[in-house]
Each structure stands twice: as structure tokens, then as C-alpha cells.
Design a protein around this motif. Structure first.
Motif, mmCIF file in Angstrom:
data_model
loop_
_atom_site.group_PDB
_atom_site.id
_atom_site.type_symbol
_atom_site.label_atom_id
_atom_site.label_comp_id
_atom_site.label_asym_id
_atom_site.label_seq_id
_atom_site.Cartn_x
_atom_site.Cartn_y
_atom_site.Cartn_z
ATOM 1 N N LEU A 9 -0.453 24.485 1.438
ATOM 2 C CA LEU A 9 0.900 24.444 0.876
ATOM 3 C C LEU A 9 0.825 24.249 -0.639
ATOM 4 N N ALA A 10 1.390 25.198 -1.370
ATOM 5 C CA ALA A 10 1.450 25.094 -2.824
ATOM 6 C C ALA A 10 2.540 24.107 -3.231
ATOM 7 N N GLU A 11 3.524 23.940 -2.360
ATOM 8 C CA GLU A 11 4.596 22.960 -2.512
ATOM 9 C C GLU A 11 5.165 22.774 -1.113
ATOM 10 N N PRO A 12 6.086 21.798 -0.901
ATOM 11 C CA PRO A 12 6.474 21.480 0.494
ATOM 12 C C PRO A 12 6.981 22.678 1.295
ATOM 13 N N GLY A 13 7.623 23.628 0.637
ATOM 14 C CA GLY A 13 8.194 24.759 1.367
ATOM 15 C C GLY A 13 7.503 26.082 1.107
ATOM 16 N N ILE A 81 11.608 26.525 9.702
ATOM 17 C CA ILE A 81 10.997 25.240 9.348
ATOM 18 C C ILE A 81 12.041 24.326 8.694
ATOM 19 N N ALA A 82 12.794 24.869 7.723
ATOM 20 C CA ALA A 82 13.865 24.064 7.107
ATOM 21 C C ALA A 82 14.880 23.634 8.150
ATOM 22 N N ARG A 83 15.169 24.515 9.096
ATOM 23 C CA ARG A 83 16.188 24.235 10.114
ATOM 24 C C ARG A 83 15.708 23.245 11.171
ATOM 25 N N GLY A 84 14.386 22.917 11.119
ATOM 26 C CA GLY A 84 13.845 21.937 12.054
ATOM 27 C C GLY A 84 13.484 22.512 13.417
ATOM 28 N N TYR A 85 13.427 23.852 13.525
ATOM 29 C CA TYR A 85 13.079 24.476 14.806
ATOM 30 C C TYR A 85 11.595 24.305 15.135
ATOM 31 N N GLY A 121 18.831 23.673 5.877
ATOM 32 C CA GLY A 121 17.873 22.652 6.271
ATOM 33 C C GLY A 121 18.296 21.262 5.840
ATOM 34 N N SER A 122 17.343 20.347 5.981
ATOM 35 C CA SER A 122 17.591 18.996 5.493
ATOM 36 C C SER A 122 16.330 18.530 4.779
ATOM 37 N N GLY A 123 16.487 17.503 3.940
ATOM 38 C CA GLY A 123 15.336 16.994 3.213
ATOM 39 C C GLY A 123 14.904 17.935 2.109
ATOM 40 N N PRO A 124 13.612 17.875 1.747
ATOM 41 C CA PRO A 124 13.119 18.618 0.568
ATOM 42 C C PRO A 124 13.167 20.135 0.738
ATOM 43 N N LEU A 125 13.331 20.618 1.962
ATOM 44 C CA LEU A 125 13.367 22.069 2.179
ATOM 45 C C LEU A 125 14.781 22.636 2.082
ATOM 46 N N ALA A 126 15.777 21.764 1.942
ATOM 47 C CA ALA A 126 17.179 22.211 1.913
ATOM 48 C C ALA A 126 17.558 22.675 0.512
ATOM 49 N N ILE A 127 17.101 23.857 0.165
ATOM 50 C CA ILE A 127 17.385 24.413 -1.157
ATOM 51 C C ILE A 127 17.967 25.807 -0.958
#
Ligand SMILES: [Mg+2]
Length: 209
Positions: A9-13, A81-85, A121-127
Motif C-alpha cells: 500500500l502506497a497509502e491507506p487506499g 473496501i471503502a464500503r466495508g464489504y 465509505g467511512s474512516g480514512p477511505l471516505a474521500i
């Protein structure tokens, strides 16, 4: 983030993985491919490696690029992944299976990028509208930088207009859209990928790079 340990991972998402040991001189054009619906049958947020099936006729496209020294780059939106699936661990298993299925047909990918960001999404991926998420060109530009690609001469194959748009925004001139129509998107000419004749056209374009 414990689940990201050991993953590229280059960054969280953002997953950025160099695959295989093939090296390329700078200035080569690349072959970009979307994954779900383009390389494998899209099962809708795929998270089960055992369920992965390649689409017909895609392995020979990748093999032709391998044969002609064209770097092959997968660029995949993974908002599941952002959606938590599912998590990056499931992505890793599914993607590994796809690469294994291709390898069984002598087709090899050189780099995989996947973007998990999504505003649902939620958290750091919610962009929202993250620069790495197609139709933005971030993944193509990142691969271009890492592999020294000539983006203007590069090709993109996808199954959604967002794939073509990402190619256009990255400066590509030619794209192939699964089950699409002939069109021109402000500098990017889009060819359909529907039948054997379309496939021959794509193979000819790869061989003439
Ligand atoms: Mg797709």
C-alpha cells in the motif's frame, strides 16, 4: 492499520504492486487494463478467489503485450473496501487468483494498482472524487511515473466509460471499451471490443506499438 501489514500500500487506499521481474527501457508505451468486467467476469464487488473466471480472449491480448515488450498495468477501482464489504486481504486473494489464471494462459501483468477510496465509505477511505479513483487519471499517472511509460502512446482497455475517461485525462490517445461503441472523447479515440474483428484490431494495435 493491522490489516494492511505486508501489503503493497502506497497509502491507506492505494495498492501499488510491481509484479514479476520483467524490466523495460524508459519511454515504452503501456497496456492499461481495468480488472473487473475486463479481465475477469465482474461478479459485483468480487471477494471470493474461487469464483473468479477470466473473460474470453483477454489472455491473448496480455500475452501479445508481453511478447512485444509492452508493460501491462492493471488499474482497478475497489470501492468495496471503502464500503466495508471486504478488506485488502480479500483483494489480495482475489487478485492473486486472477493473476494465476492469466499465468496459466502465459499472460503476465507487470504492475497492479487498485484504489479503495470512495465517498460512500467511512474512516480514512471516505474521500469523494479521489485523484486515484477512475475517471481520474491518478493510477495511470502513478504507473507511468514508476515504469517510465510514454502515456501518449499507451492503450487502455476497460468496460466502463470511466476507464476511457481516466485514459483520456492521463493523455492516452486510444482506448477499447468492452461491448462499447466507436466514439471520440476529446483526443481519445474509443474502439469497441465486442467480437473477433475488434479483438484483431486491438492485437494489431499492440503489435504495432
Ligand atoms: Mg470494470
Amino acid at each position: 492499520m493491522a490489516e494492511s501489514e505486508g501489503f503493497p500500500l502506497a497509502e491507506p487506499g492505494l495498492w501499488v504492486e510491481r509484479v514479476g521481474g520483467r524490466s523495460f527501457p524508459a519511454g515504452r508505451p503501456g497496456l492499461f487494463l481495468d480488472r473487473d468486467g475486463t479481465i475477469n467476469v465482474d461478479t459485483g464487488y468480487p471477494d471470493d478467489p474461487a469464483a473468479m473466471v477470466l473473460r474470453d480472449h483477454i489472455a491473448p491480448v496480455i500475452a501479445a503485450a508481453n511478447e512485444h515488450g509492452i508493460p501491462v498495468v492493471v488499474v482497478s477501482n475497489q470501492s468495496g473496501i471503502a464500503r466495508g464489504y471486504f478488506g485488502w486481504d480479500a483483494f489480495a486473494r482475489v487478485n492473486g487468483r486472477v493473476l494465476d489464471l492469466l499465468a496459466e494462459q502465459n499472460a503476465f501483468v507487470d504492475m497492479v494498482l487498485a484504489c479503495a477510496y470512495h465517498d460512500a465509505g467511512s474512516g480514512p477511505l471516505a474521500i469523494a472524487d479521489h485523484p486515484m479513483r477512475k475517471p481520474n487519471p491518478g493510477m495511470l499517472l502513478e504507473a507511468g511515473r514508476r515504469l517510465g511509460l510514454d502515456l501518449r502512446r499507451s492503450l487502455i482497455v476497460g468496460d466502463k466509460p470511466a476507464d476511457m475517461e481516466a485514459g483520456r485525462r492521463a493523455g492516452l490517445r486510444r482506448g477499447w471499451l468492452v461491448d462499447g461503441e466507436v466514439s471520440t472523447m476529446d483526443g481519445l479515440s474509443v474502439s469497441p471490443l465486442r467480437d473477433a474483428a475488434d479483438l484483431e484490431g486491438l492485437l494489431a494495435a499492440i503489435r504495432s506499438l
